[in-house]
Design an enzyme around this catalytic site. Structure first.
Site, PDB file in Angstrom:
ATOM      1  N   GLU A  95      21.817  37.512   4.473  1.00 19.20           N
ATOM      2  CA  GLU A  95      21.644  37.968   5.850  1.00 19.20           C
ATOM      3  C   GLU A  95      22.548  39.154   6.177  1.00 19.20           C
ATOM      4  OE1 GLU A  95      22.261  34.560   8.460  1.00 19.20           O
ATOM      5  OE2 GLU A  95      21.277  33.302   6.957  1.00 19.20           O
ATOM      6  N   CYS A 108      27.050  43.858   9.781  1.00 24.44           N
ATOM      7  CA  CYS A 108      27.745  42.774   9.100  1.00 24.44           C
ATOM      8  C   CYS A 108      26.971  42.490   7.809  1.00 24.44           C
ATOM      9  CB  CYS A 108      27.748  41.551  10.024  1.00 24.44           C
ATOM     10  SG  CYS A 108      28.412  40.085   9.249  1.00 24.44           S
ATOM     11  N   CYS A 115      28.333  30.431  -1.008  1.00 21.39           N
ATOM     12  CA  CYS A 115      29.790  30.602  -1.030  1.00 21.39           C
ATOM     13  C   CYS A 115      30.413  29.360  -1.650  1.00 21.39           C
ATOM     14  CB  CYS A 115      30.314  30.801   0.397  1.00 21.39           C
ATOM     15  SG  CYS A 115      32.097  31.068   0.483  1.00 21.39           S
ATOM     16  N   CYS A 119      34.527  25.824   3.362  1.00 21.63           N
ATOM     17  CA  CYS A 119      35.062  25.628   4.721  1.00 21.63           C
ATOM     18  C   CYS A 119      34.152  24.647   5.472  1.00 21.63           C
ATOM     19  CB  CYS A 119      35.141  26.964   5.467  1.00 21.63           C
ATOM     20  SG  CYS A 119      36.244  28.137   4.669  1.00 21.63           S
ATOM     21  N   CYS A 122      31.293  25.819   8.106  1.00 20.74           N
ATOM     22  CA  CYS A 122      30.505  27.021   7.808  1.00 20.74           C
ATOM     23  C   CYS A 122      29.162  26.687   7.155  1.00 20.74           C
ATOM     24  CB  CYS A 122      31.333  27.927   6.895  1.00 20.74           C
ATOM     25  SG  CYS A 122      30.476  29.437   6.456  1.00 20.74           S
ATOM     26  N   SER A 217      40.783  34.743   8.045  1.00 21.19           N
ATOM     27  CA  SER A 217      40.299  33.542   8.723  1.00 21.19           C
ATOM     28  C   SER A 217      41.391  32.495   8.657  1.00 21.19           C
ATOM     29  CB  SER A 217      39.043  33.026   8.018  1.00 21.19           C
ATOM     30  OG  SER A 217      38.057  34.022   8.079  1.00 21.19           O
ATOM     31  N   CYS A 339      26.230  34.114  10.645  1.00 20.34           N
ATOM     32  CA  CYS A 339      25.587  34.160   9.335  1.00 20.34           C
ATOM     33  C   CYS A 339      25.406  32.804   8.666  1.00 20.34           C
ATOM     34  CB  CYS A 339      26.383  35.074   8.439  1.00 20.34           C
ATOM     35  SG  CYS A 339      25.667  36.698   8.507  1.00 20.34           S
TER      36      CYS A 339
HETATM   37  N1  SAH Z   1      34.469  34.418   3.615  1.00 18.24           N
HETATM   38  C1  SAH Z   1      34.928  35.285   4.652  1.00 18.24           C
HETATM   39  C2  SAH Z   1      33.811  35.797   5.536  1.00 18.24           C
HETATM   40  C3  SAH Z   1      33.114  34.657   6.188  1.00 18.24           C
HETATM   41  S1  SAH Z   1      32.315  34.668   7.715  1.00 18.24           S
HETATM   42  C4  SAH Z   1      35.971  34.552   5.493  1.00 18.24           C
HETATM   43  O1  SAH Z   1      36.158  33.373   5.291  1.00 18.24           O
HETATM   44  O2  SAH Z   1      36.614  35.192   6.308  1.00 18.24           O
HETATM   45  C5  SAH Z   1      33.259  35.396   8.939  1.00 18.24           C
HETATM   46  C6  SAH Z   1      34.007  34.477   9.891  1.00 18.24           C
HETATM   47  O3  SAH Z   1      33.170  33.496  10.528  1.00 18.24           O
HETATM   48  C7  SAH Z   1      35.098  33.694   9.215  1.00 18.24           C
HETATM   49  O4  SAH Z   1      36.244  33.750  10.020  1.00 18.24           O
HETATM   50  C8  SAH Z   1      34.547  32.310   9.167  1.00 18.24           C
HETATM   51  O5  SAH Z   1      35.561  31.349   9.019  1.00 18.24           O
HETATM   52  C9  SAH Z   1      33.834  32.240  10.483  1.00 18.24           C
HETATM   53  N2  SAH Z   1      32.837  31.175  10.578  1.00 18.24           N
HETATM   54  C10 SAH Z   1      32.145  30.579   9.606  1.00 18.24           C
HETATM   55  N3  SAH Z   1      31.320  29.627  10.100  1.00 18.24           N
HETATM   56  C11 SAH Z   1      31.485  29.637  11.435  1.00 18.24           C
HETATM   57  C12 SAH Z   1      30.921  28.893  12.501  1.00 18.24           C
HETATM   58  N4  SAH Z   1      30.022  27.946  12.283  1.00 18.24           N
HETATM   59  N5  SAH Z   1      31.315  29.172  13.755  1.00 18.24           N
HETATM   60  C13 SAH Z   1      32.234  30.137  13.983  1.00 18.24           C
HETATM   61  N6  SAH Z   1      32.806  30.873  13.023  1.00 18.24           N
HETATM   62  C14 SAH Z   1      32.454  30.628  11.750  1.00 18.24           C
END
Ligand code: SAH
Length: 357
Positions: A95, A108, A115, A119, A122, A217, A339
């Site tokens: 995406e 973005c 991944c 987390c 996510c 993050s 995403c």
């Molecule tokens: N792998 C990278 C990029 C990921 S996405 C990272 O971890 O930073 C970008 C941001 O969105 C990250 O801060 C991630 O933790 C956050 N994120 C992921 N899922 C989410 C969700 N369901 N709600 C809010 N933020 C989220």
């Protein structure tokens, strides 16, 4: 060379490497520059009209040039944000989200299909990592979005699917390609890279001479809470992460920003805000900024988002203790623009048994 086909993935090449490549195809080196600028526009080979037909034919035969294909495109009625689901050459989907701000446009992009970081909140990690994207597949998302919208992409955020620092070499190559003035020419200062905190890679990035904005993050101020939300914290704890961020700032002069997703009852209390302010002040001792994000609820995780008032309280507590913080504006809320969710839907559709007739 791509592994499966043995053909050259020439969109992943720098202009210098392209010169060598076109020379091996019997062309003059200056053709490399023309090709590089066409690719930055996401043009298919047949549209590269200032290249001789014979060269275009050779390119199509010797090379692997497949731009991401738009599988799905959702346009927000609220703010015009566009979410793309792209399919890649092997059918994997990723995406990208195109956003318009007052000061310009931003895309973005995803760096991996899936991944591996795990987390808890996510959507992108629910089915693990399938594979890394090549530099051309990351660049292709930007070129395809620019072509589809007819607009210039002014900035890039690497906050899509995947952990960019877990695909380090391809991501570094992408950063060099996308910022090259002979191609898309997106200034490195307009590029942010978001990471869950792979400490050795942050330190390596600090030495690349690529002054991108680092977004980390964090999501929790202490190891116990953070390890429960982000397994990566068991390898690299909060103290080592903040130390790496400080080194990043010292080496690049770029202010680091922290993402903190607020999750109801897990990390959104006043007490956590206080602890966050104190670890940032003690651990960083340099300028930083906190972006508060309201959790985007993903049904499979069972986690929920706090209300706006609680987020505002959290922000005020940080400010009161001298830490700059903003609550991130949510673009494209009607198209679920964060995403990982479209890809997940697509996977579920693929795995659904065929309807019995
Ligand atoms: N792998 C990278 C990029 C990921 S996405 C990272 O971890 O930073 C970008 C941001 O969105 C990250 O801060 C991630 O933790 C956050 N994120 C992921 N899922 C989410 C969700 N369901 N709600 C809010 N933020 C989220």
């Amino acid at each position: 060379m791509t592994e499966e086909t043995g053909r050259a993935d020439f969109m992943s090449m720098t202009p210098e490497e392209l010169e060598e490549f076109v020379t091996t195809l019997g062309e003059k080196p200056y053709r490399a520059g023309q090709l590089f600028s066409w690719m930055a526009k996401g043009a298919p080979i047949e549209e590269m009209t200032n290249l001789p037909a014979s060269f275009r034919k050779k390119l199509a035969e010797a090379g692997e040039y497949r731009l991401p294909v738009i599988e799905k495109k959702l346009v927000s009625r609220i703010d015009g944000t566009i979410k793309y689901l792209f399919s890649l050459c092997d059918g994997e989907c990723v995406e990208s989200v195109f956003m318009r701000y007052e000061h310009g446009t931003s895309l973005c992009v995803s760096s991996q299909a899936g991944c591996a970081m795990g987390c808890r909140f996510c959507a992108s990690t629910l089915n693990g990592r399938v594979r890394n994207l090549t530099a051309s597949e990351i660049l292709g998302q930007a070129a395809a979005a620019a072509r589809d919208t007819g607009e210039r992409v002014d900035g890039i955020v690497m906050m899509g699917i995947g952990e960019p620092l877990d695909n380090y070499d391809n991501v570094i190559r992408f950063l060099r390609l996308v910022s090259d003035p002979r191609g898309m020419g997106i200034g490195l200062r307009h590029i942010s890279l978001s990471t869950c905190g792979l400490v050795p890679r942050i330190l390596e990035l600090a030495g690349e001479g690529l002054p991108v904005t680092l977004s980390v993050s964090l999501h929790a101020p202490d190891d116990e809470t953070r390890s429960a939300l982000m397994p990566v914290n068991r390898r690299y704890n909060v103290a080592s992460l903040l130390e790496a961020c400080r080194t990043y700032f010292e080496k690049t002069g770029r202010r680091v920003s922290f993402e903190y997703t607020l999750i109801a009852g897990k990390n959104d209390g006043r007490e956590e805000a206080g602890r966050l302010a104190s670890v940032l002040k003690n651990g960083m001792r340099c300028p930083c900024h906190v972006n508060l994000i309201l959790l985007n609820e993903v049904a499979e995780t069972g986690l929920s988002t706090p209300d706006r008032g609680r987020a505002e309280e959290f922000r005020r507590e940080l400010e009161r203790r001298g830490v700059n913080a903003t609550i991130r504006r949510r673009l494209g809320s009607d198209i679920n623009a964060s995403c990982g969710q479209l890809r997940l839907q697509r996977l579920a559709e693929k795995n659904k048994p065929a309807p019995v007739s």
